[in-house]
Motif scaffolding. Structure first.
Motif, PDB file in Angstrom:
ATOM      1  N   CYS A   2      74.604 -38.347  31.325  1.00 52.44           N
ATOM      2  CA  CYS A   2      74.788 -37.911  29.719  1.00 52.44           C
ATOM      3  C   CYS A   2      74.402 -38.932  28.876  1.00 52.44           C
ATOM      4  O   CYS A   2      74.948 -39.953  28.996  1.00 52.44           O
ATOM      5  CB  CYS A   2      76.284 -37.463  29.423  1.00 52.44           C
ATOM      6  SG  CYS A   2      76.374 -37.131  27.698  1.00 52.44           S
TER       7      CYS A   2
ATOM      8  N   CYS B  72      75.418 -29.654  23.968  1.00 48.65           N
ATOM      9  CA  CYS B  72      76.393 -28.958  24.761  1.00 48.65           C
ATOM     10  C   CYS B  72      77.635 -28.517  23.668  1.00 48.65           C
ATOM     11  O   CYS B  72      78.137 -27.632  23.801  1.00 48.65           O
ATOM     12  CB  CYS B  72      76.968 -29.506  25.940  1.00 48.65           C
ATOM     13  SG  CYS B  72      77.577 -31.356  25.656  1.00 48.65           S
TER      14      CYS B  72
ATOM     15  N   CYS C 240      72.467 -36.591  24.342  1.00 45.91           N
ATOM     16  CA  CYS C 240      71.141 -36.088  24.286  1.00 45.91           C
ATOM     17  C   CYS C 240      70.402 -37.007  23.414  1.00 45.91           C
ATOM     18  O   CYS C 240      69.142 -36.559  22.658  1.00 45.91           O
ATOM     19  CB  CYS C 240      71.387 -34.685  23.221  1.00 45.91           C
ATOM     20  SG  CYS C 240      72.080 -33.482  24.368  1.00 45.91           S
TER      21      CYS C 240
ATOM     22  N   ASN D 249      69.382 -33.346  30.613  1.00 41.97           N
ATOM     23  CA  ASN D 249      69.400 -34.352  31.723  1.00 41.97           C
ATOM     24  C   ASN D 249      69.989 -33.810  32.891  1.00 41.97           C
ATOM     25  O   ASN D 249      70.069 -34.446  33.928  1.00 41.97           O
ATOM     26  CB  ASN D 249      70.337 -35.735  31.225  1.00 41.97           C
ATOM     27  CG  ASN D 249      69.719 -36.509  29.966  1.00 41.97           C
ATOM     28  OD1 ASN D 249      68.461 -36.877  30.156  1.00 41.97           O
ATOM     29  ND2 ASN D 249      70.711 -36.800  28.951  1.00 41.97           N
TER      30      ASN D 249
ATOM     31  N   CYS E  54      71.448 -28.807  28.533  1.00 42.55           N
ATOM     32  CA  CYS E  54      71.442 -30.216  28.781  1.00 42.55           C
ATOM     33  C   CYS E  54      70.033 -30.703  29.315  1.00 42.55           C
ATOM     34  O   CYS E  54      69.724 -30.256  30.300  1.00 42.55           O
ATOM     35  CB  CYS E  54      72.584 -30.632  29.781  1.00 42.55           C
ATOM     36  SG  CYS E  54      72.546 -32.321  30.215  1.00 42.55           S
TER      37      CYS E  54
HETATM   38 FE1  SF4 Z   1      73.847 -33.083  28.234  1.00 42.70          FE
HETATM   39 FE2  SF4 Z   1      75.820 -32.695  26.450  1.00 42.70          FE
HETATM   40 FE3  SF4 Z   1      75.457 -35.073  27.449  1.00 42.70          FE
HETATM   41 FE4  SF4 Z   1      73.749 -33.725  25.647  1.00 42.70          FE
HETATM   42  S1  SF4 Z   1      75.677 -34.465  25.275  1.00 42.70           S
HETATM   43  S2  SF4 Z   1      72.912 -35.026  27.634  1.00 42.70           S
HETATM   44  S3  SF4 Z   1      73.785 -31.652  26.508  1.00 42.70           S
HETATM   45  S4  SF4 Z   1      76.026 -33.532  28.737  1.00 42.70           S
END
Ligand code: SF4
Length: 117
Positions: free
Chosen positions: A72, A84, A75, A21, A19
């Motif tokens: 989140c 993820c 991404c 973030n 991740c």
């Molecule tokens: Fe993090 Fe998953 Fe959100 Fe991407 S989609 S920012 S990996 S929690």
């Protein structure tokens, strides 16, 4: 919309390291807005709660890893697809219907977390 982790999570931790973030935390661990981001001072979360960026907030799950919605970005701004989801071996990372967000809102969220590019 932020992603969420379903109860079928086997707590392997594969998603957490992917991740961008630092939105993913192990069950039972506290989370902060500041960890893995550039946020400082007061931050308004998606549910309207105001927290200090360094404040250690209660775990949102004790049985599985969990995703902090306010961190989140799907991404967006880092990758073409949610990291993820690819990392999870049991299909436990899925979109949450709680907070609908447009691409523009996700990009702005990424900017708020990490500074404008
Ligand atoms: Fe993090 Fe998953 Fe959100 Fe991407 S989609 S920012 S990996 S929690």
């Amino acid at each position: 919309m932020a992603f969420q982790i379903l109860e079928k999570c086997v707590s392997c931790g594969s998603c957490e390291i992917e991740c961008p973030n630092h939105a993913i935390y192990e069950g039972g661990t506290k989370w902060t807005m500041a960890k893995g981001t550039k946020t400082k001072g007061s931050v308004t979360l998606m549910d309207g709660t105001v927290v200090d960026a360094d404040q250690r907030n209660p775990s949102q799950s004790f049985d599985t890893f969990y995703i902090v919605s306010s961190k989140c970005t799907e991404c967006v701004g880092f990758h073409d697809k949610p990291q993820c989801v690819d990392a999870c071996q049991v299909g436990a990372c899925v979109i949450s219907p709680l907070y609908p967000e447009t691409m523009e809102q996700l990009l702005a969220k990424k900017g708020n977390l990490h500074g404008q590019a």
